[in-house]
Design a protein around this motif. Structure first.
Motif, short mmCIF file in Angstrom:
data_model
loop_
_atom_site.label_atom_id
_atom_site.label_comp_id
_atom_site.label_asym_id
_atom_site.label_seq_id
_atom_site.Cartn_x
_atom_site.Cartn_y
_atom_site.Cartn_z
N LYS A 106 -16.53 3.23 -88.14
CA LYS A 106 -16.96 4.28 -87.59
C LYS A 106 -18.30 4.28 -86.83
CE LYS A 106 -18.81 6.31 -91.76
NZ LYS A 106 -20.42 6.97 -91.22
N PRO A 107 -18.52 4.84 -85.94
CA PRO A 107 -19.79 4.57 -85.20
C PRO A 107 -21.06 5.53 -86.02
CG PRO A 107 -18.52 6.58 -84.19
CD PRO A 107 -17.47 5.93 -85.42
N GLU A 108 -22.16 4.94 -85.76
CA GLU A 108 -23.32 5.69 -86.20
C GLU A 108 -24.48 5.74 -85.25
OE1 GLU A 108 -23.25 6.49 -89.34
OE2 GLU A 108 -21.73 5.50 -90.16
N LEU A 109 -25.09 6.82 -85.26
CA LEU A 109 -26.06 7.13 -84.44
C LEU A 109 -27.42 7.54 -84.68
CD1 LEU A 109 -25.74 7.99 -81.12
CD2 LEU A 109 -25.37 10.30 -81.94
N LEU A 110 -28.38 6.77 -83.90
CA LEU A 110 -29.76 7.34 -84.12
C LEU A 110 -30.23 8.13 -83.04
CD1 LEU A 110 -31.35 3.92 -85.17
CD2 LEU A 110 -30.47 6.00 -86.51
N THR A 111 -30.69 9.49 -83.03
CA THR A 111 -31.17 10.49 -81.94
C THR A 111 -32.57 10.46 -81.60
OG1 THR A 111 -30.74 12.39 -83.31
CG2 THR A 111 -28.72 11.50 -82.27
N ASP A 112 -32.60 10.87 -80.49
CA ASP A 112 -33.90 11.00 -79.84
C ASP A 112 -34.53 12.43 -80.36
OD1 ASP A 112 -36.49 11.36 -78.70
OD2 ASP A 112 -35.83 10.46 -76.86
N GLY A 113 -34.74 12.82 -81.80
CA GLY A 113 -35.13 14.10 -82.25
C GLY A 113 -33.87 14.61 -82.71
N VAL A 114 -33.81 16.11 -83.41
CA VAL A 114 -32.71 16.59 -83.92
C VAL A 114 -31.73 17.14 -82.62
CG1 VAL A 114 -33.94 17.18 -85.82
CG2 VAL A 114 -33.77 18.90 -83.86
N THR A 115 -30.50 17.22 -82.81
CA THR A 115 -29.53 17.65 -81.59
C THR A 115 -29.21 19.12 -82.09
OG1 THR A 115 -27.53 16.72 -83.08
CG2 THR A 115 -28.87 15.09 -81.66
N GLU A 116 -28.26 19.64 -81.14
CA GLU A 116 -27.56 20.96 -81.12
C GLU A 116 -26.82 20.95 -82.51
OE1 GLU A 116 -26.20 22.91 -77.77
OE2 GLU A 116 -27.62 22.01 -76.49
N PHE A 148 -16.60 0.84 -78.62
CA PHE A 148 -17.63 1.41 -77.49
C PHE A 148 -17.19 2.65 -77.32
CE2 PHE A 148 -18.08 2.00 -72.84
CZ PHE A 148 -19.39 2.08 -72.84
N VAL A 149 -16.00 3.02 -77.05
CA VAL A 149 -15.31 4.39 -76.47
C VAL A 149 -15.61 5.32 -77.97
CG1 VAL A 149 -13.53 5.92 -76.20
CG2 VAL A 149 -13.57 3.61 -74.86
N SER A 150 -15.49 4.74 -79.01
CA SER A 150 -15.57 5.58 -80.25
C SER A 150 -17.25 6.06 -80.20
CB SER A 150 -15.25 4.76 -81.67
OG SER A 150 -15.56 5.59 -82.61
N CYS A 151 -18.03 5.31 -79.94
CA CYS A 151 -19.40 5.49 -80.01
C CYS A 151 -19.74 6.61 -78.96
CB CYS A 151 -20.33 4.31 -79.64
SG CYS A 151 -20.62 3.09 -81.07
N LEU A 152 -19.22 6.49 -77.72
CA LEU A 152 -19.36 7.46 -76.87
C LEU A 152 -18.85 9.09 -77.31
CD1 LEU A 152 -18.32 5.81 -73.54
CD2 LEU A 152 -20.45 6.03 -74.43
N ARG A 153 -17.63 8.93 -77.83
CA ARG A 153 -17.13 10.18 -78.34
C ARG A 153 -18.15 10.84 -79.49
NH1 ARG A 153 -10.80 8.21 -79.02
NH2 ARG A 153 -10.21 8.50 -76.94
N ARG A 154 -18.82 10.09 -80.40
CA ARG A 154 -19.63 10.22 -81.39
C ARG A 154 -20.84 10.91 -80.77
NH1 ARG A 154 -21.26 9.28 -86.54
NH2 ARG A 154 -22.70 10.51 -87.29
N HIS A 155 -21.12 10.26 -79.74
CA HIS A 155 -22.41 10.62 -79.16
C HIS A 155 -22.19 11.92 -78.32
CE1 HIS A 155 -25.36 10.74 -75.78
NE2 HIS A 155 -26.25 10.33 -76.69
#
Length: 221
Positions: free
Chosen positions: A115-125, A11-18
């Protein structure tokens, strides 16, 4: 310690990746309902109207929602939050906010392998920064696509068939109140089995997972 099936370290790893992917400042804060609410006295935290709860107030003060989904485990998963009505309510609020003046971002994370994987709402900085670093032929959209293609397949499959109206709650009254709030009905009525608001949330989320799944298939990841 677990949060909907995943170990706390995941959970914490996902937060850090985000936080890294969104290029958040060190002062940025995450509101986590499991920790913000007193679990042994939820009656004091949760009212009959979901829009009068700490859940909703926190959402109105936020820039977005990070939905963390568990991968397949021996006794749980995948995507346990899709089976929980309070999670469904948070997803509904995030998606319905897009029609207002303060749209909320909806990002989705899962810990897979190591490792954490992430789908984002649009492109990120961070996507844009990487695109500039890689140069021509690597627009931010491609950087985002390359990043998202490793999202776990079993979680994607669960997202393609989610039905928020079938989500459960520890207290039946919560399920009734939330479904009626989503449908815009009197809170204590028997909830309807189908409603355009259910369909909107279901189809929007399924679309997110469908696009990610197509990207995964094309890449062969």
């Amino acid at each position: 310690m677990l949060r909907w099936g995943e170990p706390l370290r995941c959970f914490v790893s996902c937060l850090r990746r985000h936080a890294q992917t969104r290029a958040l400042q060190a002062s940025a804060a995450y509101w986590v309902c499991a920790y913000a609410n007193r679990q042994h006295s939820l009656g004091e935290e949760v009212t009959s109207d979901p829009r009068q709860t700490s859940f909703f107030r926190a959402l109105t003060l936020s820039q977005g929602v990070l939905l963390i989904l568990d991968d397949v485990a021996e006794r749980s998963g995948p995507a346990t939050p899709f089976k929980r009505i309070w999670c469904a309510f948070e997803e509904y609020v995030a998606l319905s906010s897009r029609q207002g003046q303060k749209p909320l971002l909806l990002d989705i994370a899962a810990f897979h392998g190591n490792k954490p994987e992430l789908l984002t709402d649009g492109v990120t900085e961070e996507d844009e920064r990487m695109a500039r670093q890689l140069g021509a032929g690597h627009p931010a959209g491609k950087v985002r696509g390359d990043r998202e293609k490793y999202f776990p397949l079993e979680v994607l499959k669960a997202g393609l068939c989610l039905e928020l109206e079938k989500a459960e709650a520890s207290q039946e009254a919560d399920r009734i109140h939330i479904l009626n709030a989503i449908a815009g009905r009197a809170l204590d009525e028997a909830p309807v089995r189908s409603h355009p608001s259910y369909t909107h949330v279901n189809q929007t989320l399924r679309g997110i997972f469908a696009v990610a799944g197509l990207r995964k298939v094309k890449s062969g990841a």
